[in-house]
Design a protein around this motif. Sequence first.
Motif, mmCIF file in Angstrom:
data_model
loop_
_atom_site.group_PDB
_atom_site.id
_atom_site.type_symbol
_atom_site.label_atom_id
_atom_site.label_comp_id
_atom_site.label_asym_id
_atom_site.label_seq_id
_atom_site.Cartn_x
_atom_site.Cartn_y
_atom_site.Cartn_z
ATOM 1 N N TRP A 55 -10.767 -42.591 80.883
ATOM 2 C CA TRP A 55 -9.621 -41.963 80.252
ATOM 3 C C TRP A 55 -8.206 -42.873 80.873
ATOM 4 C CZ3 TRP A 55 -9.572 -39.526 76.109
ATOM 5 C CH2 TRP A 55 -10.661 -38.817 75.676
ATOM 6 N N THR A 56 -8.512 -43.997 81.373
ATOM 7 C CA THR A 56 -7.359 -44.650 81.649
ATOM 8 C C THR A 56 -7.056 -46.052 80.960
ATOM 9 O OG1 THR A 56 -8.418 -45.961 83.544
ATOM 10 C CG2 THR A 56 -7.349 -43.854 84.309
ATOM 11 N N CYS A 57 -6.006 -46.433 81.010
ATOM 12 C CA CYS A 57 -5.777 -47.840 80.251
ATOM 13 C C CYS A 57 -6.203 -47.865 78.929
ATOM 14 C CB CYS A 57 -6.524 -48.991 81.133
ATOM 15 S SG CYS A 57 -5.846 -49.000 82.863
ATOM 16 N N LEU A 58 -6.008 -46.692 78.235
ATOM 17 C CA LEU A 58 -6.591 -46.687 76.784
ATOM 18 C C LEU A 58 -6.248 -47.860 75.814
ATOM 19 C CD1 LEU A 58 -5.915 -42.682 76.236
ATOM 20 C CD2 LEU A 58 -8.034 -43.874 77.274
ATOM 21 N N ALA A 59 -5.025 -48.312 76.043
ATOM 22 C CA ALA A 59 -4.616 -49.407 74.998
ATOM 23 C C ALA A 59 -5.363 -50.711 75.350
ATOM 24 C CB ALA A 59 -3.354 -49.475 74.968
ATOM 25 N N TRP A 60 -5.883 -50.708 76.505
ATOM 26 C CA TRP A 60 -6.559 -52.228 76.820
ATOM 27 C C TRP A 60 -7.687 -52.407 75.972
ATOM 28 C CZ3 TRP A 60 -6.406 -52.598 82.805
ATOM 29 C CH2 TRP A 60 -5.166 -52.151 83.338
ATOM 30 N N GLY A 119 0.583 -49.416 87.786
ATOM 31 C CA GLY A 119 -0.299 -50.613 87.306
ATOM 32 C C GLY A 119 -0.796 -50.628 85.728
ATOM 33 N N GLU A 120 -0.968 -49.452 85.573
ATOM 34 C CA GLU A 120 -1.621 -49.071 84.298
ATOM 35 C C GLU A 120 -0.373 -49.648 83.132
ATOM 36 O OE1 GLU A 120 -3.116 -45.800 81.006
ATOM 37 O OE2 GLU A 120 -3.677 -45.608 83.083
ATOM 38 N N GLY A 121 0.713 -49.029 83.444
ATOM 39 C CA GLY A 121 1.632 -49.179 82.229
ATOM 40 C C GLY A 121 2.733 -50.309 82.378
ATOM 41 N N LEU A 122 2.633 -51.045 83.562
ATOM 42 C CA LEU A 122 3.621 -51.975 83.668
ATOM 43 C C LEU A 122 2.984 -53.332 83.985
ATOM 44 C CD1 LEU A 122 5.578 -49.611 84.274
ATOM 45 C CD2 LEU A 122 7.014 -51.107 85.519
ATOM 46 N N VAL A 123 2.396 -53.665 85.142
ATOM 47 C CA VAL A 123 1.618 -54.653 85.510
ATOM 48 C C VAL A 123 0.665 -55.295 84.645
ATOM 49 C CG1 VAL A 123 0.232 -54.189 87.520
ATOM 50 C CG2 VAL A 123 1.422 -56.550 87.295
ATOM 51 N N GLY A 124 -0.266 -53.940 84.392
ATOM 52 C CA GLY A 124 -1.418 -54.349 83.615
ATOM 53 C C GLY A 124 -1.165 -55.180 82.288
ATOM 54 N N LEU A 129 -7.399 -56.374 86.453
ATOM 55 C CA LEU A 129 -7.247 -55.523 85.460
ATOM 56 C C LEU A 129 -8.435 -54.320 85.935
ATOM 57 C CD1 LEU A 129 -6.635 -57.215 81.973
ATOM 58 C CD2 LEU A 129 -4.994 -56.024 83.694
ATOM 59 N N PRO A 130 -9.519 -54.646 86.322
ATOM 60 C CA PRO A 130 -10.777 -53.491 86.410
ATOM 61 C C PRO A 130 -10.312 -52.606 87.623
ATOM 62 C CG PRO A 130 -11.825 -55.630 86.042
ATOM 63 C CD PRO A 130 -10.159 -55.881 86.125
ATOM 64 N N PRO A 131 -9.878 -53.160 88.765
ATOM 65 C CA PRO A 131 -9.514 -52.311 90.030
ATOM 66 C C PRO A 131 -8.113 -51.332 89.066
ATOM 67 C CG PRO A 131 -9.697 -54.523 90.716
ATOM 68 C CD PRO A 131 -9.892 -54.522 89.058
ATOM 69 N N ILE A 132 -7.392 -51.656 88.466
ATOM 70 C CA ILE A 132 -6.459 -50.920 87.933
ATOM 71 C C ILE A 132 -7.099 -49.646 87.337
ATOM 72 C CG2 ILE A 132 -4.545 -50.648 86.404
ATOM 73 C CD1 ILE A 132 -3.716 -53.415 87.294
ATOM 74 N N GLN A 133 -7.890 -50.116 86.064
ATOM 75 C CA GLN A 133 -8.726 -49.401 85.431
ATOM 76 C C GLN A 133 -9.376 -48.243 86.196
ATOM 77 O OE1 GLN A 133 -12.251 -48.969 84.401
ATOM 78 N NE2 GLN A 133 -11.394 -47.078 83.002
ATOM 79 N N ARG A 134 -9.961 -48.704 87.276
ATOM 80 C CA ARG A 134 -11.057 -47.761 87.935
ATOM 81 C C ARG A 134 -9.985 -46.827 89.166
ATOM 82 N NH1 ARG A 134 -14.179 -52.509 88.249
ATOM 83 N NH2 ARG A 134 -13.618 -52.933 90.341
ATOM 84 N N GLY A 135 -8.756 -47.103 89.143
ATOM 85 C CA GLY A 135 -8.059 -46.312 90.149
ATOM 86 C C GLY A 135 -8.160 -46.887 91.551
#
Length: 375
Positions: free
Chosen positions: A50-55, A89-94, A110-116
Amino acid sequence: MSLREQARAWLAENLTGEFAGARGLGGPGREHEGHELRLAWERHLGKAGWTCLAWPERYGGRAASLEDQVAFHEEYARADAPARVGHIGEGLVGPTILEFGTEEQRARFLPPIQRGEELWCQGYSEPDAGSDLAAVRTRAHLEGGRWVVTGQKVWTSLAHLADWCFVLCRTEPGSQRHRGLSYLLVPMRQPGVEVRPIVQMTGTSEFNEVFFDGAVTAAGDILGEPGDGWRVAMATLGHERGASTLGQQIGFRRELDRVIETARRTGAVSDPVLRDRLVRAWLELEIMRLNALRALRPDPGPEASIGKLYWSEWHRRLGELAQAVQGRAGLVARDGELDDLQRLYLFSRADTIYAGSSEIQRNIIAERTLGLPRQ
């Protein structure tokens, strides 16, 4: 089942047990609340997808449509789920890494951002380069296969909690304004980085000063080409005005409802002037949502400044209205603690300054959207 229905059911099922106490925690002026619990929730969200849905799916996302992204953010806000600790992380740098990064950078960051698992902060503003971002003086040079960074950033949200910072700095000696800037990805937990919290009117400290004194990062930790940092940095600011603003407006609705409830309790609603201001606030919030829906698109342009200018000015007026309906009681902190409406008033004073001041937003709208002459 639609994504909205899936999100609603998942949130109802998971905001229980150890996460029941996370409801309503965090947000502007309250980022100190329950950080460890909210970090655990961030990782729980990531594990469930449920994070980074647009990726793209290969980076942990769902390649969700804008409509589905809006649905999730709205359901998340309606569930009173805690403020996200990974939103920078999710909304800006990702999204910026997705747009400008190499495949190696995408696989690394990207994976560490998505996993929190890794949190980020934004290294843009400086003491003499806030609204005038092109005046940045922080500099970096290549030495022994690494970038060496020296300078100062200020108003850096959540820097005291971040693992990484994306830093706009000058990498071409003698360059001026928009030229000669680069966009570096710099680890925060190293000897050359010092973070000093800034105490706000609310008594909390989510903004910071960050000092880079010979901090280093790998030569490959740069997005785009050296000297092309301005273009990359502007893309990041465009991503900031995304689908999550619709969820933000659910929070605004909750605050407005609290102000109206207080006005009824204190009798302020019988004042025709205050009643008119309450009605106007309700109408303007409806307009805000319609404009946000109209402006949504995968590649937001300078028109996104309209939304930022509108919501920040509206929210600041709401804070003033919150104080007005409380009357004299709003001037006193009980037992030294601010209530929600007092905190709303104090923190919303910053809304028209951070993430691009209202003055700068008006210039962007005038020059880049309406095509008016530059000053």
